[in-house]
Scaffold this motif. Structure first.
Motif, PDB file in Angstrom:
ATOM      1  N   LYS A  37     -11.286  -3.934   2.851  1.00  0.00           N
ATOM      2  CA  LYS A  37     -10.216  -3.867   3.840  1.00  0.00           C
ATOM      3  C   LYS A  37     -10.851  -3.651   5.209  1.00  0.00           C
ATOM      4  O   LYS A  37     -11.450  -2.608   5.463  1.00  0.00           O
ATOM      5  N   ASN A  64      -4.431   5.135  -2.049  1.00  0.00           N
ATOM      6  CA  ASN A  64      -5.610   5.760  -1.414  1.00  0.00           C
ATOM      7  C   ASN A  64      -6.113   6.936  -2.244  1.00  0.00           C
ATOM      8  O   ASN A  64      -5.338   7.797  -2.656  1.00  0.00           O
ATOM      9  N   ASP A  99     -11.728   0.903   1.895  1.00  0.00           N
ATOM     10  CA  ASP A  99     -10.767   1.025   2.985  1.00  0.00           C
ATOM     11  C   ASP A  99     -11.511   1.189   4.317  1.00  0.00           C
ATOM     12  O   ASP A  99     -12.661   1.637   4.334  1.00  0.00           O
ATOM     13  N   GLU A 109       0.856  -1.185   0.000  1.00  0.00           N
ATOM     14  CA  GLU A 109       0.000   0.000   0.000  1.00  0.00           C
ATOM     15  C   GLU A 109       0.891   1.234   0.000  1.00  0.00           C
ATOM     16  O   GLU A 109       1.834   1.342   0.797  1.00  0.00           O
TER      17      GLU A 109
HETATM   18 MG    MG Z   1      -5.646   2.682   2.729  1.00  0.00          MG
END
Ligand code: MG
Ligand code: C2E
Ligand code: MG
Ligand code: MG
Length: 284
Positions: free
Chosen positions: A203, A120, A182, A59
Motif C-alpha cells: 500500500k 490493520n 501499509d 479497509e
Molecule cells: Mg491501513
C-alpha cells in the motif's frame, strides 16, 4: 527509574514522570472502560479497482464512540492503546467485528461474495504468542473465506524481530489470509530486505500520491515505488487518492487498486453495506 538513578540524582522523585505515569494509567482505565462498554466501532473505506473504480474491498478503520468526546479518530487512541498493551484486546475486537460484518455482506448481498476486508495490525499484536490463534478464531467464527482477509502491517514491524516476524507471517499466510505492507515508502525497507517477508500487497503511502500530478520528482518517486512492487510481483494499492487526475496517472503507471476520498470516505457498516449493494445489485 528512581532507584536506578538514585545515588547521583538530586531529586529521586521526579514529579513530571509521576504525572506521566498517572496520565498513562488513566488512559488505560479509560480505554478499558470503553472496551468493556463496547464503544469501539469499525468504519469501512472502499478499496477500488483502479481503471474501473469498481469496489473490490474495504479497509476496516477503528473509531471510538466516546460518551463525552464524540466520535474519536484512531490517531487519538491507537498509540495509547499500543503503549498500554490494550491494543491486543482492541485489535482482536476490531478483527472479530470486521470479519463478521463483511461475512454478512458477502452472504446477504448477491454478487458481493468476493468483497475483501483489510484489517490493520499493530506491531504490539505480533508480540502475543496467540496472534495466529486469534486470527484463526475470527475466521472460523465469522465463516469468512480466509483469502478475502488482508492483514495490514507496517514496515517498522518488519524491522523489529525479523526472524520471529517471518515465522508468524508464514503461519498467518498458512491460514489463507494475505499480508499487505501499509504506508509503504515511509519506512526503511530495501528491496532485498522486503524479499525475506511473505507479503502480497504494497500500500503506497498517501505522501507519495499527493504530489504526483503536480511535481515531477514526486511522480518519479511514485513510479519507483510502483516499480518495486512490480519487481516483487506484488499487487499495489495507492492510498489517499483525492483527484481524478491522480487516479488516471496511477492507473497508467499500472497500480492495481486505489483508496481515497475521491472514491469514498470511511463510513459506517450500514453506509458501506448500502454502497456495496449499489455496486453489486442485480443491475450493476
Ligand atoms: Mg491501513
Ligand atoms: P491507515 O491504515 O494508513 O489508514 C488510512 C487512513 O487514511 C485512514 O485514516 C483514512 O481515513 C485516511 N484516508 C483515506 N483516504 C484518504 C484521502 O483521500 N485523504 C486523506 N486525507 N485521508 C485519507 P484513519 O481512519 O484516521 O486512520 C488512521 C490510522 O490509524 C490508520 O492509517 C492506521 O494506521 C490506524 N488505525 C486505524 N484503525 C486501526 C485498527 O483497527 N488497528 C490499528 N492497529 N491501527 C488502526
Ligand atoms: Mg495506510
Ligand atoms: Mg497511510
Amino acid at each position: 527509574a528512581a532507584k536506578a538513578g538514585g545515588r547521583d540524582r538530586i531529586s529521586v522523585f521526579d514529579p513530571s514522570m509521576y504525572t506521566a505515569a498517572v496520565m498513562e494509567a488513566e488512559a488505560r482505565t479509560e480505554l478499558e472502560r470503553g472496551l468493556a462498554n463496547d464503544e469501539f466501532v469499525v468504519n469501512y473505506q472502499p478499496i477500488v479497482d483502479l481503471p474501473s473504480g469498481k469496489l473490490v474491498g474495504v479497509e476496516a478503520l477503528a473509531r471510538w464512540q466516546h460518551p463525552e468526546r464524540g466520535l474519536v479518530a484512531p490517531d487519538a487512541f491507537i498509540a495509547q492503546a499500543e503503549r498500554t498493551g490494550l491494543i491486543v484486546a482492541l485489535g482482536a475486537h476490531i478483527l472479530r467485528v470486521a470479519c463478521h460484518e463483511v461475512a454478512r455482506w458477502q452472504r446477504e448481498i448477491p454478487g458481493a461474495e468476493n468483497v475483501r476486508v483489510s484489517i490493520n495490525l499493530s506491531a504490539r499484536q505480533f508480540q502475543e504468542a496467540d496472534l495466529v490463534d486469534t486470527v484463526r478464531a475470527a475466521l472460523t467464527d465469522s465463516g469468512i473465506r480466509p483469502d478475502l482477509v488482508v492483514l495490514e502491517i507496517t514496515e517498522s514491524l518488519l524491522m523489529q524481530d525479523v526472524d520471529a516476524t517471518v515465522v508468524t507471517l508464514h503461519e498467518l499466510r498458512d491460514l489463507g489470509v494475505r499480508i499487505a505492507i501499509d504506508d509503504f515508502g515511509t519506512g526503511y525497507s530495501s528491496l532485498s530486505y522486503l524479499r525475506r517477508f511473505p507479503i502480497d500487497i504494497l500500500k503506497i503511502d498517501k505522501a507519495f500520491i499527493d504530489g504526483i500530478t503536480l511535481d515531477s520528482d514526486d511522480a518519479t518517486l511514485a513510479e519507483a515505488v510502483v516499480g518495486l512492487g512490480k519487481a516483487l510481483r506484488l499487487s499495489t494499492v495507492a492510498e489517499g487518492i483525492e483527484h481524478i487526475d491522480q487516479q488516471e496517472m496511477l492507473s497508467d503507471l499500472g497500480v492495481t487498486y486505489g483508496q481515497g476520498y475521491l472514491f469514498a470516505r470511511p463510513g459506517t457498516a450500514d453506509e458501506i453495506a448500502a454502497m456495496v449493494r449499489e455496486h453489486y445489485g442485480p443491475d450493476y
